[in-house]
Each structure stands twice: as C-alpha cells, then as structure tokens.
Scaffold this active site. Structure first.
Site, PDB file in Angstrom:
ATOM      1  N   SER A 415      57.671 -19.465 -27.492  1.00  0.00           N
ATOM      2  CA  SER A 415      58.676 -20.299 -27.439  1.00  0.00           C
ATOM      3  C   SER A 415      58.232 -21.557 -27.102  1.00  0.00           C
ATOM      4  CB  SER A 415      59.802 -19.979 -26.330  1.00  0.00           C
ATOM      5  OG  SER A 415      60.036 -18.547 -26.475  1.00  0.00           O
ATOM      6  N   CYS A 587      66.510 -16.751 -21.499  1.00  0.00           N
ATOM      7  CA  CYS A 587      65.203 -16.635 -22.309  1.00  0.00           C
ATOM      8  C   CYS A 587      64.197 -15.953 -21.288  1.00  0.00           C
ATOM      9  CB  CYS A 587      64.517 -17.986 -22.317  1.00  0.00           C
ATOM     10  SG  CYS A 587      62.887 -17.672 -23.490  1.00  0.00           S
ATOM     11  N   ASP A 632      66.901 -15.845 -26.103  1.00  0.00           N
ATOM     12  CA  ASP A 632      65.553 -15.772 -26.831  1.00  0.00           C
ATOM     13  C   ASP A 632      64.651 -14.982 -25.880  1.00  0.00           C
ATOM     14  OD1 ASP A 632      63.053 -16.485 -27.682  1.00  0.00           O
ATOM     15  OD2 ASP A 632      62.855 -18.709 -27.229  1.00  0.00           O
ATOM     16  N   TRP A 634      62.367 -11.076 -25.418  1.00  0.00           N
ATOM     17  CA  TRP A 634      61.237 -10.374 -25.980  1.00  0.00           C
ATOM     18  C   TRP A 634      60.997  -9.071 -25.181  1.00  0.00           C
ATOM     19  CZ3 TRP A 634      60.274 -15.375 -24.222  1.00  0.00           C
ATOM     20  CH2 TRP A 634      59.589 -15.633 -23.296  1.00  0.00           C
TER      21      TRP A 634
END
Length: 635
Positions: A415, A587, A632, A634
């Site tokens: 990012s 995020c 966002d 992961w």
C-alpha cells in the site's frame, strides 16, 4: 483486439513477415492443434495459472488434449462455439482478489459475463475451481459467480464447483477436488484413464554454447534489454526501474525491522492516487541460489533455453529465455515457498533411495497419511526446495526439470504511503522485514522485504533501483472533502493513511473545507515501534489530524488493541458514522484485526445505535455497499 488496415502491395509482404497478429480465437487454435479441453485461469499471484497448467497436463493422461488460456488474450464471446469441438470441456480456475473482485486478467471476462444476458451457452460443458481465502469477507466470490453465471446462460456443469481456501490448505483442497473431478469427466465422455502416471515433460532443454550475450535475458520481466532502454507506459509486463532515494529504519528498538523507502518516479509518466498499491519485482537471496547450485552440483552460469514441446502453445518458455540457471533461480523462479505436491510427485523419480521415492509420491497422493505427511514435513516445517534437497540426500534431480516445475517468482504489492498531491514524483513504501525460525531450526527470510531492506540508496557508487508498477485500487478518500474519515491501521497497516493524511493536509492548504480526520493506530511499545510518531503528532498539532488514538498493546499487563479504543470512543464514532456520513477505512491484518474491528463496529451500533446484532451486521454491510466501509487487508 484485431485491427484492419491496408498497405500498398509491395510493402505488404514485408509487413506480413514482421507483423504477426495474435490469434484471439481459441476455437480456431483448438481445432488447428487437436485440443478438446481448454483451461482458463484468473490469476493475480500465479497460483490459479499453476493449477490450470496442472489440469491441462492431466488431460494427456486421459487420452485428451488440453491447452491453458489467459482469458485476457482471447475472445471469450466464442464460448458458445465450443460445441463445434467433439467431447469439449472448458475448465475455469478463478482466483478472487481484493474485496471479492476478479483478478486483473479476468476483469474483461467478468464484464462480458455481466453484460451479455442473451448469450446462449447451451453447448458448453464446464467446471470451475475457485481460489479464495476464508479470512476475507467475500470468500471465493469470483469462482462462485462464474459457476452460477455460466449455468444461467445455459451451459452444462459437468462437475461441482471446487473451492480452495488459502487460509487452510489450498493445495490439499485442489488435490482432493481434482481426484474426484477426472473420474467424473471420464464417465461423462466415456473415456478411460490411460493409467500413465509417469512424468510428462513440457519443455526440452537446449544449452547454448556459442551465443551473443546481448541476446540473453539477465532478469528483465518483459522485453529483452527493457531495463537498459526504458519505454513507457509501465505496467506488470514492463516495469519501471525506480531509483531508491530514501531507505530508513522506522522503529527505535525491538527485534523487528520496520522500514520506510522512497522510490523516484521522475520522468516515468507514472501517476498514482493515495490508496493505490505499488507492485515490486524482488530477487532471491544469492546465498540461497548458490547453495542450490552447489547441492545439485551444477554450473549456474550455463546459458540455456527451455522450449515448449507443444510448438503451438502461446507459452514458448516457462520464463524468459535464453538465460542462465543463475538468472532463472534469482529473478524468475520461486525457490522459497514450500513446493506444491505436483513438484514432489514429478521429482520423486530422481530419488535413488526407494523409501524417499515412496514418501514423495505418498505426499502427492490424496490418502490421509500422505496428506498428513505433506502437511507436517513440508508445510508445518516450512521446508523450501533447498531444505527438501538437504534433508533428502538421495534426491538429486536434473536442474532443468526443477526449473520447469518451480512456480514463477511473483511481484509483491505494498500500500503506497504517500499522496501524489504532495509527492507527485515519489512513491513511499512502509514494510516490516519478514524473518523467522522454522521447526527444522533454519532461518527463513521473506524474499521481498529482505531484498528491499538491502536496497541502499547508493551501493558501491551505483544508485539502487527497484522494478515497479502501479496497481489501481478502490481504496479512495471520499469525493467530498467535508466527509469525515475514520482510519484504522495498526502496524504497517498505517501505510495508506500516511498518504491520506498528507492529502487532507494538502486539501486544507488549498483552502478547502475538510471534515474530521480520525486515526486509530496501534503498535507494541510506545518507545519501540511507534512509527511515524513525529509526523503524526505534528499533523495533530496543526489540526490536519483531528484525533490521534494510539493503542500500545504491550505497554501494560493486559493487551490493548485498536478495537478497544474504538469501543472506548463509541459515542463519537457513532456520531461520525450515523450523523456525519463518515467513511471508514481499515488496513492491515485480515485474519484477526480486520474481523475484531468489524465486530467493534457491530458493538457500537448495538450499544449506541440501539440495534440488534442482526441489524448491526446489516448496517455495516450497507456501508460497504455504499463504499463507506473500505478494507485494504492482507493475510
């Protein structure tokens, strides 16, 4: 898409020799090459493409002929014509990316499926295997959609949708599905397995003894010499070599290494927005590559090509050729992930100890003890290919077959931690170096983060550079600057918010009215890994950041995380969301943090908004649909 233009007669034959138009008809290609099975893949990180290759190879064992196809390269409107080919079948290996989205190469196919309601696919036989991850909200959305949509358009599903979960054991899910899939295909088409379980080579080795080194790939991703002569536009097939202008350690203490890098994109014509991702192409650790060469007893600097035995295939080589083994193992092949079972299966024949051979074949089988052995000996022990070779001294495969089987080394996404309004010629990355000890006592190092860590600004007087491109995202600041924003990003999850805060500051400077800008950040210890502390406290002082909330998880005897601070400020949070139209951004880690934060929002809606849990869940879902709750994340 093809284009039509005419040339004067005398120039035409010269043009025909140089202008090779790409064949966009997969039907014509299948007819020409006698193929009856086509395997399409939607792949972002290479796994779906790998699975597609394995299924296409399988077809041979059943007396059928398969080809692998990237939907981006072909005209998918031809699916209705597949019935022109006898005993034909289309297999779709579809990964889901981001928030339930198609992968980049399947975007056009997805749009086509959505737009063509009157398409008649009644002659099409198909099956779908989806690749997803259960930690994400939209688990396997793309696989499910393709499976359902093809049926709606009249196609015949000849085997049930398979779903792989990368949070569990994707490989095992695929092997189990494949094990049941082929017998169903045989039954459907009335064919018998040839029983040929031997290894089928896809490529043949050619050693170049006398070659002009200018014709040899040295690590370029696309065009030969593309790193020497750079030509825009830059993308995944043509990355830009960005010089590193800053590389500093962010944390003051502790045993981890958090870092901030700045890449210079001056003159590249590359544009980005806050919230986008930068993709970088890393290289493997040279020590690991050398060790592989030593273990296999090969000269890594031999120049070779691996040429596809199927001359009609679009994929002439598994990686750019001609090149050296050293370049292939450094730039093009993944040598650090635990190998998948098909690699073990195909390499088994090269073990001189029958016990090793048996174990390798067992790990690739679908028997319970085989699966358990693969899980414990390969996955849980985090054994990469080198560790396997070291712990199985009888296994010494030819290096060319190993190179054929290893997956491609993939780009890594980060990012972006800057705003293009403030830094139009610079892209910032914030990342933590991955390094851990395995159960076998080895140290495994993350490929990209260790490579980035060593990208010093000047290395022996040379500028370090990073091959990169931009991947657009949906993670965007609100269109109206007056909308409040709530940003939740512990650890390196703060990256896009550094960019968001810069951008809100820039908007203020332009005299725009800017809504509340609220950050929830978390780290372990205030005096160790409170990254960007000076910047954050500075923006709070000058009023760009209206509220800075930091959770130091380990500075007291009980853990405090970002979700605890959210619920502590529940009245304020609820007012921003419910009354002031705030946009929420999350995020970082998908597995625990994103889930816990989402639960915190449910609790706030219940406690302050007076909702039941069902209503709260529905409320947050609606925020997502409206684009007011973005993630966002992961895993």
């Amino acid at each position: 898409m093809g284009c039509v233009f005419s040339l004067p007669e005398d120039r035409r034959d010269a043009a025909e020799r140089t202008l090779t138009t790409r064949e966009t008809s997969f039907i014509e290609k299948m007819k020409k090459t006698g193929k009856n099975i086509i395997v399409f893949y939607g792949s972002q990180t290479g796994t779906a493409e790998e699975f597609a290759n394995r299924l296409s190879k399988d077809a041979q064992r059943y007396g059928m002929k398969g080809m692998v196809a990237d939907p981006e390269e072909y005209s998918m409107g031809e699916l209705s014509r597949l019935s022109e080919i006898k005993n034909s079948l289309a297999i779709f290996c579809m990964a889901t990316y981001g928030e339930g989205d198609p992968t980049d190469n399947a975007q056009d196919f997805y749009d086509w499926l959505q737009e063509n309601d009157d398409e008649n696919l009644s002659g099409l036989n198909y099956t779908v295997f989806g690749l997803g991850n259960k930690t994400y909200e939209h688990y396997n959305a793309m696989g499910k959609y393709v499976d359902k949509r093809l049926e709606q358009l009249g196609a015949t599903r000849i085997f049930d949708l398979g779903m792989g979960d990368d949070d569990g054991n994707l490989e095992e899910d695929f092997v189990s599905w494949r094990e049941q899939f082929w017998p169903a295909v045989c039954e459907h088409f009335g064919v018998e397995a040839s029983g040929d379980e031997s290894s089928i080579r896809q490529y043949e080795l050619k050693e170049h003894t006398d070659i002009n080194m200018n014709k040899v790939y040295t690590g370029e991703i696309g065009r030969l010499k593309s790193f020497e002569v750079q030509k825009p536009p830059f993308d995944s097939k043509n990355p830009f070599l960005a010089p590193v202008t800053v590389n500093r350690k962010l944390n003051k203490a502790g045993d981890r290494h958090l870092m901030h890098l700045e890449l210079d994109i001056t003159g590249s014509k590359i544009r980005y927005e806050s919230g986008d991702h930068v993709a970088v192409f890393p290289t493997n650790d040279s020590a690991l590559v050398n060790k592989l060469g030593q273990t296999l007893g090969v000269d890594l600097d031999v120049v070779i090509s691996l040429n596809n035995l199927d001359e009609e295939s679009n994929k002439k080589h598994p990686f750019p050729c001609p090149t050296t083994y050293r370049t292939a193992l450094t730039h093009y092949l993944d040598i650090t992930h635990p190998p998948r079972t098909n690699v073990l299966y195909e390499l088994a024949q090269y073990a001189s100890d029958p016990k090793d051979q048996e174990n390798m074949r067992k790990m690739a089988s679908s028997s319970p003890e085989g699966k358990a052995l693969y899980q414990s000996w390969v996955l849980d022990a985090s054994r990469n290919i080198l560790a396997i070779l070291e712990d199985m001294p009888s296994l010494r495969p030819p290096v060319d077959h190993l190179c054929e089987l290893l997956p491609r080394l993939q780009a890594r996404y980060y990012s972006i931690a800057s705003s293009s309004k403030v830094h139009p010629n610079s892209i910032h990355i914030c990342a933590v170096v991955v390094e851990y000890e395995t159960k076998t006592g080895r140290t495994n190092k993350g490929v990209a983060t260790n490579w980035l860590k060593n990208k010093l600004v000047t290395d022996n007087g040379h500028k370090s550079a990073v091959p990169m491109y931009i991947r657009k995202s949906q993670f965007r600041l609100p269109f109206k600057s007056t909308n409040p924003v709530i940003m939740v990003g512990p650890g390196t999850g703060i990256a896009p918010f550094v960019g968001f805060i810069q951008e809100r500051g820039w908007l203020k400077q332009q005299g725009k009215e800017v809504g509340e800008t609220v950050l929830y950040f978390g780290c372990r210890h205030k005096n160790e890994d409170y990254i960007y502390q000076e910047e954050l406290e500075g923006t709070e002082k000058n009023g760009v950041l209206t509220q800075l909330n930091v959770a130091f998880s380990r500075d007291q005897d009980h853990k405090v995380y970002v979700q605890h601070l959210l619920t502590k400020n529940k009245e304020h949070v609820w007012k921003l969301i419910h009354t002031d139209n705030a946009h929420i951004y999350i995020c970082g880690d998908a597995k625990n943090m994103a889930k816990d934060v989402q639960t915190a929002f449910y609790e706030i809606a219940e406690q302050v908004g007076g909702m039941t849990r069902t209503q709260a869940v529905d409320y947050v879902k609606k925020l997502m649909t409206k684009g007011r709750y973005s993630q966002d994340v992961w895993s």
